[in-house]
Design a protein around this motif. Structure first.
Motif, PDB file in Angstrom:
ATOM      1  N   SER A  70       0.833  -1.206   0.000  1.00 27.49           N
ATOM      2  CA  SER A  70       0.000   0.000   0.000  1.00 27.49           C
ATOM      3  C   SER A  70       0.869   1.258   0.000  1.00 27.49           C
ATOM      4  O   SER A  70       0.599   2.216  -0.754  1.00 27.49           O
ATOM      5  N   ASN A  71       1.920   1.252   0.832  1.00 25.54           N
ATOM      6  CA  ASN A  71       2.804   2.427   0.882  1.00 25.54           C
ATOM      7  C   ASN A  71       3.539   2.625  -0.443  1.00 25.54           C
ATOM      8  O   ASN A  71       3.688   3.752  -0.921  1.00 25.54           O
ATOM      9  N   GLN A  72       3.988   1.521  -1.062  1.00 24.64           N
ATOM     10  CA  GLN A  72       4.706   1.609  -2.324  1.00 24.64           C
ATOM     11  C   GLN A  72       3.796   2.139  -3.426  1.00 24.64           C
ATOM     12  O   GLN A  72       4.221   2.952  -4.260  1.00 24.64           O
ATOM     13  N   ARG A  73       2.561   1.692  -3.447  1.00 25.66           N
ATOM     14  CA  ARG A  73       1.610   2.196  -4.451  1.00 25.66           C
ATOM     15  C   ARG A  73       1.385   3.693  -4.282  1.00 25.66           C
ATOM     16  O   ARG A  73       1.311   4.443  -5.269  1.00 25.66           O
ATOM     17  N   THR A  74       1.267   4.121  -3.030  1.00 28.88           N
ATOM     18  CA  THR A  74       1.058   5.555  -2.772  1.00 28.88           C
ATOM     19  C   THR A  74       2.242   6.370  -3.267  1.00 28.88           C
ATOM     20  O   THR A  74       2.071   7.406  -3.939  1.00 28.88           O
ATOM     21  N   ARG A  75       3.462   5.903  -2.945  1.00 29.47           N
ATOM     22  CA  ARG A  75       4.663   6.619  -3.392  1.00 29.47           C
ATOM     23  C   ARG A  75       4.754   6.643  -4.912  1.00 29.47           C
ATOM     24  O   ARG A  75       5.068   7.680  -5.518  1.00 29.47           O
ATOM     25  N   LEU A  76       4.463   5.502  -5.540  1.00 27.80           N
ATOM     26  CA  LEU A  76       4.550   5.405  -6.999  1.00 27.80           C
ATOM     27  C   LEU A  76       3.513   6.303  -7.667  1.00 27.80           C
ATOM     28  O   LEU A  76       3.802   6.995  -8.656  1.00 27.80           O
ATOM     29  N   THR A  77       2.307   6.321  -7.141  1.00 28.37           N
ATOM     30  CA  THR A  77       1.244   7.150  -7.709  1.00 28.37           C
ATOM     31  C   THR A  77       1.600   8.628  -7.619  1.00 28.37           C
ATOM     32  O   THR A  77       1.426   9.397  -8.594  1.00 28.37           O
TER      33      THR A  77
END
Length: 423
Positions: free
Chosen positions: A161-168
């Motif tokens: 979830s954190n990685q998706r947020t950073r990537l987005t």
């Protein structure tokens, strides 16, 4: 007896009774049902019907298995060493076992009144409930693995979830910088990777890997160079998630595999209880009774009714759904004016004993002679198959076989010049 079973429409009768089954396993029992050749088995089958009626009506004890699937495929996989069950198959087993355990808990306080029913469920060990609860806590109703299934899975999913947020956020920054080159300010997915929609005419303005075009060709989906490493890391995390989910599923499958005899007992119990309950529901619907099996060879039926005829008359009395007044669109060909009395079926009463073992039935055409014969034959088959019979009272011998020859299908070519010579 196959010819007689066909003549007396035994299969149609089984189909009629099986409509009351709630599970595929219970319905299958009717497909395999045949007259019982062991008297003690027959008496137990009839006793279980009587006990279930007693539990339902006097003790207010009843079970229901609606919505259950046949777990035979899942059980077969459990028998294969190291094979892993998919979440939905795990849930199929837990639902059946849960219902079996619930039925056991209902019957146990009344076991002295229903020893036959208790014998069906008593071999289901209550410790099975702990294994079922463990699975239900880790797998959601839709088949997804809950985050709390293991600490490792919870940690991996938080990181995903954190990685998706950073990537987005990173891709949104790229889109703002690209200005007019962006088709829509929306981060999207292509080939399981996060990409941005770039206008085809501005493809060169945004560096990165192209992951295809839109159906119109006006948009190319680009994975910016700065996002490649972050996408790779996200894929690594997803791989960890898949491996942890596989480990959890294997662990849960193994916990069931250790309980395989208990699970098989639960599945058999649900099938048998549903089978018996379907007989009871048939008895309620057709005002049927559990017959007595006579020891002196006497056949005694009081106000007996042919269930297939009664069902047909009910269908005819309903508002017509199509031609002929039947829901299936077929015209009724039964000739039963003397039996219906203009409103409903007219029951038959008769008796045969060892001393009076033959009955001659006479009457006009379409007067009901054949229906009386078929009623006697079919109800006899029902009784020795462990089924309740539509009558006010019924005493039926433990027939070794029931032979029926009804109709005018004799022919000279088959060396059957008359009905008498054929008999």
């Amino acid at each position: 007896m196959s010819f007689s079973l066909e003549t007396l429409e035994y299969e149609r009768l089984l189909e009629l009774v099986s409509r009351n089954a709630q599970t595929p396993m219970g319905e299958e029992r009717f497909a395999d049902l045949r007259p019982i050749t062991n008297r003690s088995e027959l008496e137990k089958a009839l006793a279980c019907v009587s006990e279930t009626i007693l539990l339902n009506e006097d003790k207010q004890v009843s079970w229901s298995f609606s919505g259950l699937q046949d777990p035979s495929d899942a059980v077969a996989i459990l028998k294969i060493k190291n094979a892993t069950l998919e979440p939905n198959l795990l849930l199929e087993i837990t639902r059946v076992c849960n219902q079996a355990l619930f039925a056991r808990s209902l019957v146990q306080p009344e076991k002295e009144f229903a020893p036959g029913i208790w014998s069906i469920v008593e071999n289901i060990p209550p410790v099975l409930f702990a294994t079922i609860e463990k699975i239900n806590k880790k797998i959601l109703a839709g088949g997804e693995i809950d985050d709390s299934a293991s600490p490792e899975l919870a940690a991996i999913r938080r990181e995903i979830s954190n990685q998706r947020t950073r990537l987005t956020k990173s891709l949104e920054s790229v889109m703002r910088s690209a200005g007019d080159a962006i088709q829509d300010q929306i981060v999207t997915m292509r080939n399981d990777r996060f990409v941005i929609p770039v206008k085809s005419d501005f493809r060169g303005k945004v560096g990165g890997v192209a992951h295809g075009f839109s159906s119109s060709g006006a948009t190319v989906f680009v994975e910016p160079l700065d996002a490649i490493e972050a996408n790779n890391e996200l894929q690594n995390l997803k791989g960890k998630e898949e491996r942890e989910v596989a480990r959890i599923l294997f662990e849960l499958t193994e916990s069931l595999r250790e309980q395989l005899p208990a699970i098989e007992a639960a599945v058999d119990a649900v099938a048998e209880l549903d089978f018996i309950k379907a007989k009871v529901e048939f008895a309620r619907r057709f005002n049927a009774i559990v017959p007595d099996i006579s020891d002196d060879g006497s056949l005694d039926l009081t106000d007996a009714r042919h269930p297939l005829l009664e069902e047909n008359l009910r269908a005819m009395s309903e508002p017509p759904a199509s031609a002929g007044g039947r829901k299936d669109g077929k015209k009724s060909t039964d000739r039963t004016p003397a039996l219906t009395g203009g409103s409903g079926i007219v029951p038959s009463s008769f008796a045969l004993t060892r001393d009076r073992s033959v009955m001659i039935i006479s009457g006009a055409n379409a007067g009901g002679k054949t229906v009386v014969l078929k009623t006697a034959g079919l109800l006899s088959l029902m009784a020795i198959s462990g089924l309740p019979v539509p009558a006010k009272a019924a005493k039926i011998p433990f027939y070794r076989s029931v032979l029926a020859d009804i109709g005018d299908h004799q022919s000279l070519s088959a060396n059957l010049s008359t009905f008498s010579s054929h008999m």
